[in-house]
Write a protein that holds these residues in place. Structure first.
Motif, mmCIF file in Angstrom:
data_model
loop_
_atom_site.group_PDB
_atom_site.id
_atom_site.type_symbol
_atom_site.label_atom_id
_atom_site.label_comp_id
_atom_site.label_asym_id
_atom_site.label_seq_id
_atom_site.Cartn_x
_atom_site.Cartn_y
_atom_site.Cartn_z
ATOM 1 N N ARG A 16 0.826 -1.210 0.000
ATOM 2 C CA ARG A 16 0.000 0.000 0.000
ATOM 3 C C ARG A 16 0.862 1.262 0.000
ATOM 4 O O ARG A 16 0.554 2.243 -0.663
ATOM 5 N N VAL A 17 1.974 1.230 0.763
ATOM 6 C CA VAL A 17 2.894 2.369 0.756
ATOM 7 C C VAL A 17 3.500 2.535 -0.630
ATOM 8 O O VAL A 17 3.583 3.646 -1.171
ATOM 9 N N ALA A 18 3.933 1.425 -1.208
ATOM 10 C CA ALA A 18 4.544 1.480 -2.541
ATOM 11 C C ALA A 18 3.560 1.991 -3.578
ATOM 12 O O ALA A 18 3.927 2.771 -4.473
ATOM 13 N N ASN A 19 2.314 1.586 -3.478
ATOM 14 C CA ASN A 19 1.294 2.085 -4.407
ATOM 15 C C ASN A 19 1.095 3.582 -4.249
ATOM 16 O O ASN A 19 0.901 4.306 -5.240
ATOM 17 N N ILE A 45 3.393 5.719 -3.202
ATOM 18 C CA ILE A 45 4.584 6.353 -3.772
ATOM 19 C C ILE A 45 4.484 6.398 -5.293
ATOM 20 O O ILE A 45 4.821 7.399 -5.925
ATOM 21 N N LYS A 46 4.008 5.312 -5.871
ATOM 22 C CA LYS A 46 3.829 5.248 -7.324
ATOM 23 C C LYS A 46 2.775 6.253 -7.782
ATOM 24 O O LYS A 46 2.958 6.970 -8.783
ATOM 25 N N THR A 47 1.662 6.319 -7.051
ATOM 26 C CA THR A 47 0.586 7.247 -7.405
ATOM 27 C C THR A 47 1.064 8.693 -7.367
ATOM 28 O O THR A 47 0.717 9.500 -8.230
ATOM 29 N N LEU A 48 1.888 9.010 -6.365
ATOM 30 C CA LEU A 48 2.411 10.365 -6.220
ATOM 31 C C LEU A 48 3.603 10.629 -7.132
ATOM 32 O O LEU A 48 4.069 11.763 -7.221
ATOM 33 N N ASP A 49 4.108 9.586 -7.803
ATOM 34 C CA ASP A 49 5.208 9.696 -8.771
ATOM 35 C C ASP A 49 6.416 10.403 -8.153
ATOM 36 O O ASP A 49 6.892 11.417 -8.630
ATOM 37 N N LEU A 50 6.927 9.813 -7.072
ATOM 38 C CA LEU A 50 8.000 10.437 -6.310
ATOM 39 C C LEU A 50 9.371 10.005 -6.799
ATOM 40 O O LEU A 50 9.555 8.884 -7.267
ATOM 41 N N SER A 51 10.343 10.894 -6.672
ATOM 42 C CA SER A 51 11.707 10.553 -7.046
ATOM 43 C C SER A 51 12.584 10.257 -5.831
ATOM 44 O O SER A 51 13.672 9.694 -5.971
ATOM 45 N N TYR A 52 12.128 10.638 -4.619
ATOM 46 C CA TYR A 52 12.893 10.400 -3.394
ATOM 47 C C TYR A 52 11.906 10.275 -2.243
ATOM 48 O O TYR A 52 11.031 11.131 -2.077
ATOM 49 N N VAL A 53 12.067 9.224 -1.455
ATOM 50 C CA VAL A 53 11.188 9.053 -0.298
ATOM 51 C C VAL A 53 12.018 8.683 0.920
ATOM 52 O O VAL A 53 13.108 8.111 0.807
ATOM 53 N N VAL A 54 11.496 9.034 2.098
ATOM 54 C CA VAL A 54 12.060 8.585 3.358
ATOM 55 C C VAL A 54 11.008 7.727 4.039
ATOM 56 O O VAL A 54 9.836 8.103 4.109
ATOM 57 N N ILE A 55 11.434 6.558 4.526
ATOM 58 C CA ILE A 55 10.529 5.642 5.212
ATOM 59 C C ILE A 55 11.023 5.448 6.630
ATOM 60 O O ILE A 55 12.188 5.089 6.851
ATOM 61 N N THR A 56 10.160 5.711 7.606
ATOM 62 C CA THR A 56 10.531 5.564 9.005
ATOM 63 C C THR A 56 9.453 4.778 9.734
ATOM 64 O O THR A 56 8.488 4.315 9.126
ATOM 65 N N SER A 57 9.609 4.609 11.035
ATOM 66 C CA SER A 57 8.611 3.865 11.805
ATOM 67 C C SER A 57 8.701 4.226 13.274
ATOM 68 O O SER A 57 9.683 4.835 13.728
ATOM 69 N N ILE A 116 10.739 -1.436 0.876
ATOM 70 C CA ILE A 116 11.766 -1.058 -0.100
ATOM 71 C C ILE A 116 11.588 -1.857 -1.385
ATOM 72 O O ILE A 116 11.582 -1.300 -2.492
ATOM 73 N N ARG A 117 11.433 -3.174 -1.256
ATOM 74 C CA ARG A 117 11.321 -4.028 -2.446
ATOM 75 C C ARG A 117 10.056 -3.736 -3.244
ATOM 76 O O ARG A 117 10.090 -3.694 -4.481
ATOM 77 N N GLU A 118 8.950 -3.528 -2.556
ATOM 78 C CA GLU A 118 7.694 -3.231 -3.251
ATOM 79 C C GLU A 118 7.794 -1.899 -3.999
ATOM 80 O O GLU A 118 7.273 -1.754 -5.114
ATOM 81 N N THR A 119 8.462 -0.932 -3.400
ATOM 82 C CA THR A 119 8.631 0.372 -4.050
ATOM 83 C C THR A 119 9.542 0.244 -5.267
ATOM 84 O O THR A 119 9.253 0.802 -6.335
ATOM 85 N N ARG A 120 10.636 -0.489 -5.125
ATOM 86 C CA ARG A 120 11.539 -0.697 -6.250
ATOM 87 C C ARG A 120 10.818 -1.362 -7.430
ATOM 88 O O ARG A 120 11.062 -1.026 -8.593
ATOM 89 N N ALA A 121 9.915 -2.303 -7.115
ATOM 90 C CA ALA A 121 9.205 -3.018 -8.170
ATOM 91 C C ALA A 121 8.276 -2.104 -8.950
ATOM 92 O O ALA A 121 8.059 -2.298 -10.155
#
Length: 323
Positions: A119-122, A124-136, A154-159
């Protein structure tokens, strides 16, 4: 051109309702209620409300995202949202630790959402981002501290968006080396773990944290994957001394850390650790000079700097300086 999202911490809304009480932190129990000194001019920022800010806020709501930057009272929300910047926060919105400086709710977290990375990766894809920071938040209730969810995100976003650069701002995983390796094996572009303060103040400020463990994590990451830059952040204003800061800089350099952020601690409420004093911008400039002289490749130092502040620009500057 792809937008960049990096600072105003964002997390997916949890599936359950209700939030734990954030008052009565044991770290500050019995501490006198000191009055907050007047905020200096260099810390005063314009209230958010630009068209870009409102547009991004609407997008976050449409994508079922929630921004912790609002509840954490981030001073950069106006600037960052005006430029379409934010940081995704995974693994829920309840932290297992009660650090005395932090406004994030603490208590018993809910179950891990294994669908969250996709869902996070989707998003990021929807927003068409070139750089993201992921924290928790800290998830000491999990055997791996949530490392597998970081790696999957990370892997889902890369895909979905291979060209997107990814910075992770991770917890310490209670010193679990296998958990750290799981994140690093997913190949983030930058690995960030915040030191927050000098060792003398750890017991007061960082519930469950250990200074030696922080240094160990940064050193382990550097040794395991020397091609992935390590980054850390410090707050000032909690009562640290100048010599303690310089000693901490030296410790971080000895651990191989190449990127440092230094910012002003701002007390979220009277329930949190007191802010002892404001640092002047000239003092931040001097701290930057000292840190660079010790060998840091890139340093962001200023009253409003936070760990992911200008993360995209910081990554670019590091790459240029490291060539």
């Amino acid at each position: 051109m792809a937008r960049v999202i990096q600072l105003s911490e964002v997390r997916l809304k949890p599936d359950t309702t209700g939030r734990p009480d954030t008052t009565g932190r044991p770290d500050t129990a019995g501490r006198p209620d000191t009055r907050r000194p007047p905020k200096p001019e260099w810390l005063k920022v314009r209230a958010p409300g630009s068209p870009s800010y409102l547009r991004l806020k609407g997008l976050m709501r449409e994508l079922n995202l929630h921004t912790v930057c609002e509840e954490a009272q981030c001073p950069n929300i106006g600037e960052c949202w005006n430029h379409g910047t934010a940081t995704f926060m995974i693994l829920g919105d309840v932290c297992t630790r009660a650090c005395s400086y932090c406004a994030v709710a603490h208590g018993r977290p809910g179950a891990v959402d294994t669908a969250e990375p996709a869902r996070v990766a989707n998003a990021i894809k929807t927003l068409d981002l070139s750089y993201v920071v992921i924290t928790s938040v800290d998830r000491d209730d999990l055997a791996d501290g949530g490392a597998s969810i970081f790696a999957d995100t990370i892997r889902e976003t890369r895909a979905r968006l291979p060209e997107c650069r990814i910075e992770v701002l991770i917890p310490d995983f209670q010193g679990n080396e296998a958990a750290l390796h799981a994140v690093v094996d997913a190949r983030p572009d930058i690995l960030n773990h915040n030191t927050e303060t000098v060792p003398r103040l750890y017991r007061m400020a960082r519930s469950g944290g250990r200074y030696a463990r922080t240094l160990e994590l940064l050193d382990r990451s550097r040794r395991y994957a020397p091609d992935i830059p390590t980054k850390t952040g410090l707050m000032v204003g909690l009562g640290e001394e100048h010599d303690e800061l310089v000693a901490t800089f030296n410790d971080l350099r000895n651990a191989g850390c190449g990127i440092l952020t230094i910012g002003q601690y701002l007390r979220p409420s009277v329930e949190h650790a007191p802010m002892i004093r404001y640092y002047h911008p000239d003092e931040f400039a001097e701290l930057k000079r000292i840190a660079l002289s010790l060998g840091f490749v890139h340093v962001e130092s200023g009253p409003l700097v936070r760990s992911s502040y200008h993360a995209h620009e910081t990554a670019d500057a590091y790459e240029r300086a490291a060539r």
